[in-house]
Design a protein around this motif. Structure first.
Motif, PDB file in Angstrom:
ATOM      1  N   PRO A 134       0.715  -1.152  -0.013  1.00 29.42           N
ATOM      2  CA  PRO A 134       0.107  -0.071   0.034  1.00 29.42           C
ATOM      3  C   PRO A 134       0.973   1.170  -0.092  1.00 29.42           C
ATOM      4  N   PRO A 135       0.471   2.460  -0.336  1.00 30.27           N
ATOM      5  CA  PRO A 135       1.262   3.625   0.025  1.00 30.27           C
ATOM      6  C   PRO A 135       1.193   3.778   1.276  1.00 30.27           C
ATOM      7  N   SER A 136       2.228   4.436   1.733  1.00 28.20           N
ATOM      8  CA  SER A 136       2.803   5.052   2.937  1.00 28.20           C
ATOM      9  C   SER A 136       1.730   5.785   3.687  1.00 28.20           C
ATOM     10  N   LEU A 137       0.478   5.335   3.890  1.00 29.09           N
ATOM     11  CA  LEU A 137      -0.387   6.312   4.627  1.00 29.09           C
ATOM     12  C   LEU A 137       0.082   7.010   5.829  1.00 29.09           C
ATOM     13  N   ASP A 138       0.676   6.122   6.794  1.00 29.99           N
ATOM     14  CA  ASP A 138       1.182   6.740   7.922  1.00 29.99           C
ATOM     15  C   ASP A 138       2.231   5.691   8.376  1.00 29.99           C
ATOM     16  N   ALA A 139       2.808   6.145   9.676  1.00 24.40           N
ATOM     17  CA  ALA A 139       3.794   5.464  10.327  1.00 24.40           C
ATOM     18  C   ALA A 139       3.516   3.861  10.571  1.00 24.40           C
ATOM     19  N   ARG A 140       2.195   3.756  10.793  1.00 25.44           N
ATOM     20  CA  ARG A 140       1.751   2.274  11.041  1.00 25.44           C
ATOM     21  C   ARG A 140       2.031   1.315  10.031  1.00 25.44           C
ATOM     22  N   ILE A 141       1.630   1.770   8.778  1.00 31.27           N
ATOM     23  CA  ILE A 141       2.095   0.970   7.701  1.00 31.27           C
ATOM     24  C   ILE A 141       3.339   0.648   7.344  1.00 31.27           C
ATOM     25  N   VAL A 142       4.241   1.464   7.550  1.00 31.29           N
ATOM     26  CA  VAL A 142       5.633   1.789   7.353  1.00 31.29           C
ATOM     27  C   VAL A 142       6.510   0.868   8.586  1.00 31.29           C
ATOM     28  N   ASN A 143       6.083   1.102   9.678  1.00 29.72           N
ATOM     29  CA  ASN A 143       6.708   0.338  11.036  1.00 29.72           C
ATOM     30  C   ASN A 143       6.297  -1.257  10.691  1.00 29.72           C
ATOM     31  N   GLN A 144       5.079  -1.417  10.253  1.00 28.06           N
ATOM     32  CA  GLN A 144       4.756  -2.732  10.615  1.00 28.06           C
ATOM     33  C   GLN A 144       5.365  -3.459   9.174  1.00 28.06           C
ATOM     34  N   PHE A 145       5.894  -2.763   8.241  1.00 28.22           N
ATOM     35  CA  PHE A 145       6.557  -3.592   6.896  1.00 28.22           C
ATOM     36  C   PHE A 145       5.381  -4.165   6.277  1.00 28.22           C
ATOM     37  N   ALA A 146       4.128  -3.456   5.949  1.00 27.08           N
ATOM     38  CA  ALA A 146       2.926  -4.093   5.767  1.00 27.08           C
ATOM     39  C   ALA A 146       2.779  -4.314   4.094  1.00 27.08           C
ATOM     40  N   LEU A 147       2.157  -5.200   3.874  1.00 26.46           N
ATOM     41  CA  LEU A 147       1.621  -5.492   2.732  1.00 26.46           C
ATOM     42  C   LEU A 147       0.077  -6.233   2.831  1.00 26.46           C
ATOM     43  N   PHE A 148      -0.707  -6.185   1.576  1.00 26.76           N
ATOM     44  CA  PHE A 148      -1.879  -6.814   1.530  1.00 26.76           C
ATOM     45  C   PHE A 148      -1.836  -7.886   0.482  1.00 26.76           C
ATOM     46  N   SER A 149      -2.567  -9.069   0.939  1.00 24.79           N
ATOM     47  CA  SER A 149      -3.169 -10.082  -0.229  1.00 24.79           C
ATOM     48  C   SER A 149      -4.347  -9.793  -0.937  1.00 24.79           C
ATOM     49  N   VAL A 150      -4.706  -9.910  -2.018  1.00 24.41           N
ATOM     50  CA  VAL A 150      -5.643  -9.961  -2.639  1.00 24.41           C
ATOM     51  C   VAL A 150      -6.230 -11.025  -3.815  1.00 24.41           C
ATOM     52  N   MET A 151      -7.405 -11.423  -3.729  1.00 24.90           N
ATOM     53  CA  MET A 151      -7.780 -12.618  -4.699  1.00 24.90           C
ATOM     54  C   MET A 151      -8.658 -12.322  -5.865  1.00 24.90           C
ATOM     55  N   ASN A 152      -9.145 -13.082  -6.601  1.00 28.56           N
ATOM     56  CA  ASN A 152      -9.726 -12.464  -7.872  1.00 28.56           C
ATOM     57  C   ASN A 152     -11.143 -12.914  -7.700  1.00 28.56           C
ATOM     58  N   GLY A 153     -11.857 -12.810  -6.368  1.00 26.99           N
ATOM     59  CA  GLY A 153     -13.238 -13.101  -6.099  1.00 26.99           C
ATOM     60  C   GLY A 153     -13.490 -12.704  -4.845  1.00 26.99           C
ATOM     61  N   THR A 154     -14.709 -12.163  -4.389  1.00 25.86           N
ATOM     62  CA  THR A 154     -15.088 -11.986  -2.841  1.00 25.86           C
ATOM     63  C   THR A 154     -15.233 -13.170  -2.089  1.00 25.86           C
ATOM     64  N   GLY A 155     -15.529 -14.345  -2.770  1.00 26.42           N
ATOM     65  CA  GLY A 155     -15.849 -15.471  -1.807  1.00 26.42           C
ATOM     66  C   GLY A 155     -14.672 -16.328  -1.678  1.00 26.42           C
ATOM     67  N   LEU A 156     -13.637 -15.996  -2.327  1.00 26.47           N
ATOM     68  CA  LEU A 156     -12.523 -17.103  -2.229  1.00 26.47           C
ATOM     69  C   LEU A 156     -11.659 -17.160  -0.670  1.00 26.47           C
ATOM     70  N   ARG A 157     -11.304 -18.177  -0.570  1.00 26.91           N
ATOM     71  CA  ARG A 157     -10.486 -18.103   0.880  1.00 26.91           C
ATOM     72  C   ARG A 157      -9.110 -18.484   0.580  1.00 26.91           C
ATOM     73  N   LEU A 158      -7.939 -17.804   1.068  1.00 28.05           N
ATOM     74  CA  LEU A 158      -6.818 -17.868   0.734  1.00 28.05           C
ATOM     75  C   LEU A 158      -6.178 -19.243   1.367  1.00 28.05           C
ATOM     76  N   ASP A 159      -6.845 -19.601   2.446  1.00 27.97           N
ATOM     77  CA  ASP A 159      -6.037 -20.829   3.179  1.00 27.97           C
ATOM     78  C   ASP A 159      -6.490 -22.187   2.419  1.00 27.97           C
ATOM     79  N   GLU A 160      -7.667 -22.093   1.811  1.00 30.80           N
ATOM     80  CA  GLU A 160      -7.911 -22.906   0.768  1.00 30.80           C
ATOM     81  C   GLU A 160      -7.323 -23.258  -0.550  1.00 30.80           C
TER      82      GLU A 160
END
Length: 262
Positions: free
Chosen positions: A180-206
């Motif tokens: 994500p863009p560095s919206l605030d220090a929380r995102i930066v300090n957590q070394f954060a990123l997101f996962s996204v799948m191609n469907g609202t009903g999909l579950r990543l663990d499956e």
């Protein structure tokens, strides 16, 4: 997917950092992302599709969020993916899941909730170069063009301007990771990123359970959690750092000075 139960702090460190050597670079530069969870039975459903709550309301939620968000936020958002990241960051149910490049940040979220200290926890470790192999061709081409392994919001917007276009890329499930863009220090300090799948009903663990390479599910027994928590505190991986500000400070102090249950 490989599942592994660890028994000691050193075994845990070995499992988290195993395979981090990058021969091409001659450095320890792994292609892993991590997600820590306090209960081993917690799945990787998103806030949008957990128990089917908001699967059909994705567009409504995001449209209303963009409509009512503070005008200052609107000046920073240039694409739908920026808005999606902002919404996830502030707790709106979305199809995104929070991940981190840092294994120790993942361990923080594994151990932060002391009410679940008596439950086995889990850290997911995913090699995004392996999951990238299943991406549709336009997304692979974009990564190659940028010389990147994970996406930015800008890169995603260049290929899929909205979620409908993203979902239409292929009928087969896939996952990608984006910073994500560095919206605030929380995102930066957590070394954060997101996962996204191609469907609202999909579950990543499956999805990950079917992957033969690049996925480890590390089970951390309850008996090890307090040692992990204490060593993270010593290493300054705490709420005070990961959630900068008075709220994070208060969360850290409340947990740090609470007695350990017998």
């Amino acid at each position: 997917m490989r599942e592994q139960r660890v028994g000691t702090w050193l075994e845990l460190q070995d499992a988290l950092f195993a395979g981090s050597w990058n021969e091409q670079l001659g450095r320890h530069r792994p292609s892993f992302v991590f997600r820590g969870m306090p209960h081993v039975e917690h799945d990787l459903s998103t806030a949008l599709n957990r128990k089917g709550m908001f699967v059909r309301q994705e567009k409504d939620l995001l449209r209303a969020f963009r409509k009512y968000a503070h005008s200052a936020a609107q000046q920073q958002m240039t694409s739908l993916w920026d808005w999606l990241a902002l919404a996830q960051h502030h707790g709106l149910p979305t199809r995104l899941l929070d991940w981190t490049f840092s294994p120790h940040v993942a361990l923080h979220f594994l151990t932060e909730d002391t009410d679940l200290a008596d439950q086995d926890g889990v850290v997911w470790r995913v090699d995004y170069r392996e999951t990238n192999r299943l991406l549709p061709k336009p997304l692979k081409t974009q990564l190659q063009h940028e010389g990147a392994d994970v996406f930015t919001a800008e890169m995603l917007a260049a290929v899929a301007g909205d979620l409908s276009a993203f979902d239409r890329m292929t009928k087969h499930p896939f996952v990608l990771f984006f910073e994500p863009p560095s919206l605030d220090a929380r995102i930066v300090n957590q070394f954060a990123l997101f996962s996204v799948m191609n469907g609202t009903g999909l579950r990543l663990d499956e999805f990950l359970e079917g992957q033969k390479k690049g996925v480890r599910k590390l089970i951390i027994p309850a008996a090890l959690k307090w040692e992990v928590r204490d060593k993270l505190d010593q290493a300054n991986v705490t709420e005070r750092v990961l959630f900068p500000g008075l709220d994070g400070l208060s969360r850290w102090l409340r947990r740090y000075y609470s007695p350990r249950p017998r």
